[in-house]
Enzyme design. Structure first.
Site, PDB file in Angstrom:
ATOM      1  N   ASP A  42      49.105  29.693  30.983  1.00  0.00           N
ATOM      2  CA  ASP A  42      49.176  29.423  32.433  1.00  0.00           C
ATOM      3  C   ASP A  42      48.262  28.303  32.932  1.00  0.00           C
ATOM      4  O   ASP A  42      47.088  28.255  32.551  1.00  0.00           O
ATOM      5  CB  ASP A  42      48.764  30.658  33.230  1.00  0.00           C
ATOM      6  CG  ASP A  42      49.364  31.940  32.717  1.00  0.00           C
ATOM      7  OD1 ASP A  42      50.200  31.891  31.821  1.00  0.00           O
ATOM      8  OD2 ASP A  42      48.977  32.994  33.243  1.00  0.00           O
ATOM      9  N   TYR A 101      41.032  35.781  32.290  1.00  0.00           N
ATOM     10  CA  TYR A 101      42.458  35.613  32.547  1.00  0.00           C
ATOM     11  C   TYR A 101      42.703  34.736  33.780  1.00  0.00           C
ATOM     12  O   TYR A 101      41.787  34.292  34.456  1.00  0.00           O
ATOM     13  CB  TYR A 101      43.112  37.001  32.691  1.00  0.00           C
ATOM     14  CG  TYR A 101      43.614  37.565  31.376  1.00  0.00           C
ATOM     15  CD1 TYR A 101      43.181  37.060  30.152  1.00  0.00           C
ATOM     16  CD2 TYR A 101      44.531  38.612  31.355  1.00  0.00           C
ATOM     17  CE1 TYR A 101      43.658  37.577  28.942  1.00  0.00           C
ATOM     18  CE2 TYR A 101      45.009  39.139  30.157  1.00  0.00           C
ATOM     19  CZ  TYR A 101      44.572  38.615  28.953  1.00  0.00           C
ATOM     20  OH  TYR A 101      45.048  39.119  27.778  1.00  0.00           O
ATOM     21  N   SER A 102      43.978  34.553  34.098  1.00  0.00           N
ATOM     22  CA  SER A 102      44.379  33.549  35.092  1.00  0.00           C
ATOM     23  C   SER A 102      43.773  33.762  36.475  1.00  0.00           C
ATOM     24  O   SER A 102      43.423  34.878  36.846  1.00  0.00           O
ATOM     25  CB  SER A 102      45.900  33.541  35.227  1.00  0.00           C
ATOM     26  OG  SER A 102      46.448  32.917  34.098  1.00  0.00           O
TER      27      SER A 102
HETATM   28  C1  FRU Z   1      50.849  35.173  32.310  1.00  0.00           C
HETATM   29  C2  FRU Z   1      49.633  35.986  31.887  1.00  0.00           C
HETATM   30  C3  FRU Z   1      48.762  36.374  33.066  1.00  0.00           C
HETATM   31  C4  FRU Z   1      47.405  36.554  32.440  1.00  0.00           C
HETATM   32  C5  FRU Z   1      47.422  35.444  31.396  1.00  0.00           C
HETATM   33  C6  FRU Z   1      46.667  35.763  30.144  1.00  0.00           C
HETATM   34  O1  FRU Z   1      51.335  34.376  31.305  1.00  0.00           O
HETATM   35  O2  FRU Z   1      50.027  37.135  31.166  1.00  0.00           O
HETATM   36  O3  FRU Z   1      49.213  37.489  33.783  1.00  0.00           O
HETATM   37  O4  FRU Z   1      46.377  36.404  33.357  1.00  0.00           O
HETATM   38  O5  FRU Z   1      48.777  35.206  31.069  1.00  0.00           O
HETATM   39  O6  FRU Z   1      46.593  34.642  29.329  1.00  0.00           O
END
Ligand code: FRU
Length: 466
Positions: A42, A101-102
């Site tokens: 992402d 994470y994102s």
């Molecule tokens: C989407 C996701 C998000 C998460 C991230 C982890 O592709 O699953 O929900 O934060 O990737 O890399």
């Protein structure tokens, strides 16, 4: 969990060991963003500040599998040439033990603040913390720790904070799964970015006209455009319906009106953002010129990932090109940013029947095609675009199964705008009314574009290079 110096050292070693293979890889994009090594997913923290576009991204620098993520960091003055910086967020603390994470970024008092999810996994289950960090002007960060913990009524799948300001307050949307395994977007309000009040569910399965609409929604984004409030999100668990929801997971949006007094959101139906094979987790930013710009991950967490031909060269995935969003007749339209025109050279223009058009090198190129229906464009040995009276079909030879698969757009094609960058293709139909983004891995001896059919067409072609 890592210590910073140890982590940086490991990144540098990984880069030094991988450099040679990367440089030699034909599939490496020439002008799209990809990670220097390892796995990228992402886009995160998109923001334009003091003339610099910042693009952070989910990054595993140590392998081509998902694993424990850091935030890679790149900056650009023009959305075309990007400079890599040291990773901004790395998993150092208990509250982010299984990955940073994102998340998103916001400028407050001239400083960029980062919001992200601290992902924590246990032997059984997981939890998530929404965390705040400050980005210093030298690219280093100061972590302030968790500011939101898991709300009651939801599983450990609550993540991907997107923050914005409205009036005197800040708001954040989060992707979530409730305890009944329904996907939702929940939201919070704060006056100082540190103390947050839960406002409830903004949208979700079984809410506001949605029936069962997936078991988890990821990567929400909410923004104001042309008098409307647009909510992007990525539902997981939808069933394929004829040509709709053809990929394993979707990325789309609803358009509506947000009421900040009643904390409610009325919106229309879900529409997909991209009809191609590879598109997920898009994020937007408003830049200093007031444009709403979207960048998506040109990939999907799906069964093809483990077979990507680039893995043997030590990298996997890339971003889409940056696209300007506009709202037209109840639809989001996407157009490549104008800055990409600076990549053009060697223009060729031709008007003739498709069969008479000579072939062109595919490598990195751009085409604008107008004309009658009923022609085909063949790109290398693995991509075929068919334009007929029903619309357009994008066919791709799957690199895992080696069988042909297709994605369809229905309508009258007035203009087809194609961007190609070695192993990616983006089709913009009728000024961005519909978009199809896909990766492909051609035979290296077969890298031409050729046309076929009796239709009269007008073609403009450019080579693209930096
Ligand atoms: C989407 C996701 C998000 C998460 C991230 C982890 O592709 O699953 O929900 O934060 O990737 O890399």
């Amino acid at each position: 969990m890592y210590k910073k110096e140890q982590y940086y050292q490991k990144v540098i070693t990984s880069l030094l060991n991988g450099m040679h293979f990367l440089e030699a890889d034909y599939y490496r994009p020439q002008w799209h963003v990809s990670a220097p090594i390892g796995l990228l997913n992402d886009p995160n923290g998109l923001v334009h500040h003091k003339g610099n576009y910042h693009l952070f991204y989910q990054w595993n620098p140590f392998s081509c599998e998902h694993g424990i993520k850091a935030w890679g960091h790149m900056i650009s003055k023009d959305l075309v040439s990007w400079k890599h910086l040291f990773p901004a967020l790395i998993p150092e603390e208990e509250y982010e033990s299984h990955g940073c994470y994102s998340g998103s970024a916001i400028v407050v008092n001239d400083q960029i603040k980062l919001f992200y999810t601290g992902n924590v996994k246990f032997k059984k289950g997981r939890t998530a913390y929404q965390c705040l960090a400050l980005l210093n002007s030298d690219g280093s960060v100061q972590k302030l720790g968790p500011v939101i913990s898991l709300p009651k009524g939801y599983t450990g799948h609550v993540r991907d904070p997107k923050v914005w300001r409205y009036g005197e307050n800040y708001y954040v949307v989060l992707g979530a799964q409730d305890i009944h395994k329904q996907g939702k977007v929940i939201w919070y309000r704060s006056s100082d970015l540190e103390n947050w009040i839960f406002l409830g569910e903004l949208a979700g399965s079984r809410l506001n006209g949605f029936g069962d609409f997936g078991y988890m929604w990821e990567c929400p984004d909410l923004f104001h455009l042309k008098g409307k409030d647009v909510l992007l999100f990525c539902p997981q668990g939808l069933t394929k319906q004829y040509e709709c929801f053809a990929n394993l997971f979707q990325a789309g949006y609803v358009i509506g009106k947000l009421n900040y007094q009643t904390n409610s959101y009325q919106h229309g139906a879900f529409q997909e953002l991209d009809l191609g094979f590879d598109f997920y987790a898009p994020q937007t930013m408003e830049d200093e010129q007031g444009r709403r710009i979207l960048i998506g991950w040109m990939g999907l967490p799906d069964e093809n990932e483990a077979y990507h031909p680039t893995i043997k060269s030590g990298w996997i995935h890339q971003m889409t090109c940056p696209r300007v969003l506009t709202l037209n007749n109840g639809k989001l339209c996407q157009q490549p940013v104008d800055e990409l025109k600076n990549l053009r050279s060697d223009k060729i223009e031709s008007s003739s029947i498709a069969n008479d058009i000579p072939s062109f090198p595919m490598i990195s190129s751009e085409m604008i095609v107008k004309g009658e229906a009923n022609y085909q464009i063949k790109l290398s040995d693995v991509i075929l675009i068919e334009v007929n009276n029903i619309g357009l079909i994008l066919k791709r030879k799957n690199w895992r199964t080696h069988s042909w698969e297709s994605r369809t757009w229905q309508g009258t094609l007035d203009e087809l705008h194609v961007l190609i960058d070695r192993s990616s293709i983006e089709l913009f139909i009728n000024n961005g009314d519909a978009v199809l983004s896909s990766r492909f891995f051609s035979n290296k001896e077969s890298t031409n574009i050729s046309f076929n059919g009796e239709a009269m067409i007008h073609l403009i072609y450019w080579k693209l290079s930096k």
